[in-house]
Design an enzyme around this catalytic site. Structure first.
Site, PDB file in Angstrom:
ATOM      1  N   HIS A   1       0.818  -1.210   0.000  1.00 10.38           N
ATOM      2  CA  HIS A   1       0.000   0.000   0.000  1.00 10.38           C
ATOM      3  C   HIS A   1       0.849   1.256   0.000  1.00 10.38           C
ATOM      4  O   HIS A   1       0.433   2.291  -0.491  1.00 10.38           O
ATOM      5  CB  HIS A   1      -0.983  -0.020   1.161  1.00 10.38           C
ATOM      6  CG  HIS A   1      -2.210  -0.786   0.818  1.00 10.38           C
ATOM      7  ND1 HIS A   1      -2.379  -2.092   1.176  1.00 10.38           N
ATOM      8  CD2 HIS A   1      -3.270  -0.437   0.075  1.00 10.38           C
ATOM      9  CE1 HIS A   1      -3.523  -2.509   0.687  1.00 10.38           C
ATOM     10  NE2 HIS A   1      -4.087  -1.530   0.012  1.00 10.38           N
TER      11      HIS A   1
ATOM     12  N   ARG B   1      -8.771  -5.305 -15.886  1.00  9.63           N
ATOM     13  CA  ARG B   1      -8.271  -6.680 -15.721  1.00  9.63           C
ATOM     14  C   ARG B   1      -9.028  -7.334 -14.560  1.00  9.63           C
ATOM     15  O   ARG B   1      -8.588  -7.282 -13.410  1.00  9.63           O
ATOM     16  CB  ARG B   1      -6.766  -6.656 -15.451  1.00  9.63           C
ATOM     17  CG  ARG B   1      -5.907  -6.216 -16.633  1.00  9.63           C
ATOM     18  CD  ARG B   1      -4.421  -6.247 -16.286  1.00  9.63           C
ATOM     19  NE  ARG B   1      -3.568  -6.287 -17.461  1.00  9.63           N
ATOM     20  CZ  ARG B   1      -2.936  -5.226 -17.973  1.00  9.63           C
ATOM     21  NH1 ARG B   1      -3.069  -4.043 -17.424  1.00  9.63           N
ATOM     22  NH2 ARG B   1      -2.151  -5.361 -19.036  1.00  9.63           N
TER      23      ARG B   1
ATOM     24  N   ARG C   1     -12.579  -7.036 -19.170  1.00  9.09           N
ATOM     25  CA  ARG C   1     -12.092  -8.290 -19.728  1.00  9.09           C
ATOM     26  C   ARG C   1     -12.473  -9.409 -18.775  1.00  9.09           C
ATOM     27  O   ARG C   1     -12.265  -9.287 -17.567  1.00  9.09           O
ATOM     28  CB  ARG C   1     -10.571  -8.227 -19.869  1.00  9.09           C
ATOM     29  CG  ARG C   1      -9.969  -9.594 -20.102  1.00  9.09           C
ATOM     30  CD  ARG C   1      -8.525  -9.502 -20.407  1.00  9.09           C
ATOM     31  NE  ARG C   1      -7.701  -9.395 -19.221  1.00  9.09           N
ATOM     32  CZ  ARG C   1      -6.393  -9.173 -19.285  1.00  9.09           C
ATOM     33  NH1 ARG C   1      -5.803  -8.992 -20.435  1.00  9.09           N
ATOM     34  NH2 ARG C   1      -5.679  -9.109 -18.199  1.00  9.09           N
TER      35      ARG C   1
ATOM     36  N   GLU D   1      -4.612 -11.176 -29.078  1.00 11.38           N
ATOM     37  CA  GLU D   1      -3.316 -11.292 -28.404  1.00 11.38           C
ATOM     38  C   GLU D   1      -2.618 -12.613 -28.721  1.00 11.38           C
ATOM     39  O   GLU D   1      -1.638 -12.960 -28.076  1.00 11.38           O
ATOM     40  CB  GLU D   1      -3.451 -11.054 -26.904  1.00 11.38           C
ATOM     41  CG  GLU D   1      -4.523 -11.865 -26.206  1.00 11.38           C
ATOM     42  CD  GLU D   1      -4.644 -11.533 -24.713  1.00 11.38           C
ATOM     43  OE1 GLU D   1      -3.810 -10.798 -24.171  1.00 11.38           O
ATOM     44  OE2 GLU D   1      -5.584 -12.067 -24.108  1.00 11.38           O
TER      45      GLU D   1
ATOM     46  N   ASN E   1       1.106  -7.184 -25.398  1.00 12.37           N
ATOM     47  CA  ASN E   1       2.056  -7.869 -24.500  1.00 12.37           C
ATOM     48  C   ASN E   1       2.109  -9.349 -24.853  1.00 12.37           C
ATOM     49  O   ASN E   1       3.172  -9.932 -25.048  1.00 12.37           O
ATOM     50  CB  ASN E   1       1.637  -7.709 -23.038  1.00 12.37           C
ATOM     51  CG  ASN E   1       1.370  -6.266 -22.666  1.00 12.37           C
ATOM     52  OD1 ASN E   1       1.891  -5.371 -23.306  1.00 12.37           O
ATOM     53  ND2 ASN E   1       0.554  -6.033 -21.660  1.00 12.37           N
ATOM     54  N   ASP E   2       0.924  -9.952 -24.931  1.00 12.97           N
ATOM     55  CA  ASP E   2       0.904 -11.373 -25.277  1.00 12.97           C
ATOM     56  C   ASP E   2       1.120 -11.584 -26.770  1.00 12.97           C
ATOM     57  O   ASP E   2       1.773 -12.556 -27.169  1.00 12.97           O
ATOM     58  CB  ASP E   2      -0.416 -12.019 -24.831  1.00 12.97           C
ATOM     59  CG  ASP E   2      -0.369 -12.408 -23.366  1.00 12.97           C
ATOM     60  OD1 ASP E   2       0.663 -12.972 -22.946  1.00 12.97           O
ATOM     61  OD2 ASP E   2      -1.328 -12.130 -22.640  1.00 12.97           O
TER      62      ASP E   2
ATOM     63  N   ARG F   1       7.372 -13.529 -21.927  1.00 13.58           N
ATOM     64  CA  ARG F   1       7.399 -12.146 -21.417  1.00 13.58           C
ATOM     65  C   ARG F   1       7.881 -12.054 -19.981  1.00 13.58           C
ATOM     66  O   ARG F   1       8.179 -10.978 -19.473  1.00 13.58           O
ATOM     67  CB  ARG F   1       6.020 -11.476 -21.593  1.00 13.58           C
ATOM     68  CG  ARG F   1       4.919 -12.090 -20.773  1.00 13.58           C
ATOM     69  CD  ARG F   1       3.560 -11.578 -21.230  1.00 13.58           C
ATOM     70  NE  ARG F   1       3.061 -10.494 -20.405  1.00 13.58           N
ATOM     71  CZ  ARG F   1       1.783 -10.091 -20.421  1.00 13.58           C
ATOM     72  NH1 ARG F   1       0.904 -10.645 -21.214  1.00 13.58           N
ATOM     73  NH2 ARG F   1       1.379  -9.120 -19.643  1.00 13.58           N
TER      74      ARG F   1
ATOM     75  N   CYS G   1      -4.582  -2.238 -26.202  1.00 10.96           N
ATOM     76  CA  CYS G   1      -4.555  -2.066 -24.753  1.00 10.96           C
ATOM     77  C   CYS G   1      -3.284  -2.628 -24.127  1.00 10.96           C
ATOM     78  O   CYS G   1      -3.103  -2.559 -22.921  1.00 10.96           O
ATOM     79  CB  CYS G   1      -5.796  -2.680 -24.107  1.00 10.96           C
ATOM     80  SG  CYS G   1      -5.869  -4.462 -24.295  1.00 10.96           S
TER      81      CYS G   1
END
Ligand code: PEP
Ligand code: MG
Length: 537
Positions: A188, A293, A329, A427, A450-451, A461, A498
């Site tokens: 946090h 996400r 998603r 992706e 990314n993927d 990755r 994204c």
């Protein structure tokens, strides 16, 4: 001049003197006591004072930073109200006839150890919370004051560790940056640093002897320079000036349209993992949420979140965004995002394994609970639903069948819901190659670079050792993006990006040329990308 390295928590440059956060080592005496009842009463009184202090901290943080960040103190107060914690303290007093300070210290250490040993990063980070509350109670019991920082001018705060309560109690006008030895990106304290917009680096080998020295923090490089020479100082003073100018300029872009000089409008959205991030997305003027996400809701729990729990979160997200698109998603668990209670088998190659939509299709009860929550929440705003890791048309038809079942179940039960537009994440190379066909099945595409990069270049990755082989601007990936956008437009639907590449402003011009309709980036990158789009012809 000495250089130290650490891990970036929040970007930026800071130049100033170091203020060491002096924490008196809490030496807890172990004393034998006779009157257990009196000692338990002493603990009870200290605990009540601690709870009052935490409630006051909650109110202060809520006023100064925001409700989402204040919640941690509510959680701390609840931890102190928890029977498990109190029973352990009272039990040590009763059975070992030991003083309350000792009983609280042992309980705090025991519980922190349990949290620290958990695999889930979120729970691991809670070890510092339980220590924080125990130290507070011990301080009250022994009449000690809180940790303090001795700084007459705005300084770079250096400490071994920073608890959330120490972080919010600091005088913000005196803090230029944080540098600590301990901490994690998920703590946090890290979250607070990001929300407070303060550069921060962790995992630095800090020393108390630095107190009062001049220093430079270059958070992007994870670099902490002690006693910089004049030449380095000059370079960084220039960079700091640049950073301040940029921040000012960027803030001027709030409320301005995201469009190129020739008038092409782009949807500029934010990627989020929870409701707190949505506050940040709004603060940076994102036009919507391009990627929620949802698996983070699952990762933060130790059992499946119920339909109702999910409904409340999705509804809040839709309400907070007030009619702007909120693209959620569906569950993308598996690979690097593991949840123990899913009891997934160990896999040799999890990135190519049983993950995301594959799990949802094999465990329709889990998928259906999420879809029901999403369609119900769609009544409260502009929710869109998208599916991750698609590779085939057959997956699409299975999804559609389940979606229809969910809707007719809601109809039969008389539960209100709204039709939300459906989209697919592009992706995998397979999905990109069949975008001409997929485009006929959905309302939009969102490219997960990314993927898509990982699978196109066959580069894990997660594997830092492959960094040199990973060309994030590889022609193959760019061609797949272009093809996806073209196929989307042929079918009359929109396509966005994204993945992290969306925030890579060296590609913005290229994306505009391809006709990308939407870019979704981390909230603090929104204005930077808006500027890049507005600079395009
Ligand atoms: C992606 O793969 O580009 C993406 C946005 O999804 P995630 O990073 O969550 O896998
Ligand atoms: Mg992905």
């Amino acid at each position: 001049m000495e250089r130290y390295t650490g891990k970036k928590i929040y970007e930026g440059i800071a130049i100033g003197r170091i203020a060491w956060l002096g924490k008196k080592e809490q030496v807890v005496e172990r004393k034998h006591i006779e009157d257990c009842e009196a000692e338990k009463k002493r603990y009870e009184e200290a605990r009540n004072i601690a709870i009052d202090q935490l409630r006051a901290l909650y109110e202060k943080t809520k006023k100064e930073i925001g409700e989402a960040d204040a919640e941690i103190f509510d959680v701390h107060a609840m931890m102190l109200e928890d029977d498990g914690y109190n029973d352990q303290v009272n039990n040590i007093i009763d059975t070992q006839k030991m003083n309350a300070e000792y009983a609280v210290a042992v309980t705090g250490d025991n519980q922190a150890e349990v949290f620290a040993s958990m695999e889930d990063e979120y729970f691991k980070a809670r070890a510092v919370d339980v220590k924080d509350i125990s130290e507070r109670v011990i301080r009250i019991l022994s009449g000690q004051s809180e940790a303090s920082v001795d700084a007459s001018e705005p300084s770079i705060l250096v400490a071994d560790d920073l608890t959330p309560s120490e972080t919010v109690q600091l005088d913000k006008s005196k803090i230029l940056a944080f540098v600590t030895r301990k901490g994690s990106s998920n703590s946090h304290t890290a979250i607070l640093a990001r929300t407070m917009n303060i550069p921060a680096v962790i995992n630095v080998d800090v020393q108390e002897a630095w107190n009062g020295k001049r220093a430079i923090l270059d958070s992007d490089k994870g670099l902490f320079i002690i006693d910089p020479d004049e030449e380095t100082m000059k370079v960084y003073e220039g960079l700091l000036e640049e950073q301040n100018q940029k921040k000012k300029l960027l803030l001027e872009l709030k409320g301005k349209p995201t469009e190129t000089k020739s008038g092409k409008q782009v949807m500029l959205f934010a990627n989020v993992g929870n409701l707190q991030d949505i506050a940040s997305a709004l603060q940076y003027d994102a036009g919507g949420i391009g990627l929620f996400r949802s698996e983070f809701i699952y990762l933060e729990k130790d059992t499946y979140p119920t339909e109702e729990e999910q409904f409340v979160i999705y509804r809040k997200a839709a309400e907070l965004m007030g009619g702007k698109k909120v693209i959620i998603r569906t569950l993308d668990i598996g690979a690097d995002k593991q949840c123990d209670y899913f009891e997934l088998d160990h896999e040799e190659n999890p990135a190519m394994g049983f993950r995301a939509i594959r799990i949802c299709l094999k465990r329709p009860e889990v998928f259906k609970a999420q879809l029901r929550a999403l369609f119900r929440a769609a009544c409260y705003g502009n929710i869109h639903i998208m599916f991750p890791m698609i590779t085939s048309m057959s997956e699409m038809s299975q999804i559609k069948k389940i979606v229809e079942e969910v809707k007719s179940e809601l109809d039969n039960e008389g539960i209100p819901y709204k039709n939300a537009p459906l989209g697919v994440m592009i992706e995998t190379p397979a999905a990109a190659i069949i975008t001409d066909r997929l485009a006929k099945e959905v309302s939009f595409f969102s490219i997960g670079t990314n993927d898509l990069t990982q699978y196109t270049l066959a580069i894990d990755r997660q594997n830092a050792a492959l960094e040199d082989f990973c060309d994030v601007h590889h022609e193959a990936v760019l061609r797949l993006i272009e093809m996806t956008v073209a196929n989307a437009h042929k079918a009359g639907i929109w396509a966005g990006i994204c993945g992290e590449l969306a925030a890579d402003t060296t590609l913005t011009e290229e994306f505009m040329r391809m006709g990308v309709d939407e870019l979704s980036v981390a909230p603090p990158s929104v204005l930077k990308v808006r500027k890049a789009v507005r600079d395009c012809e």
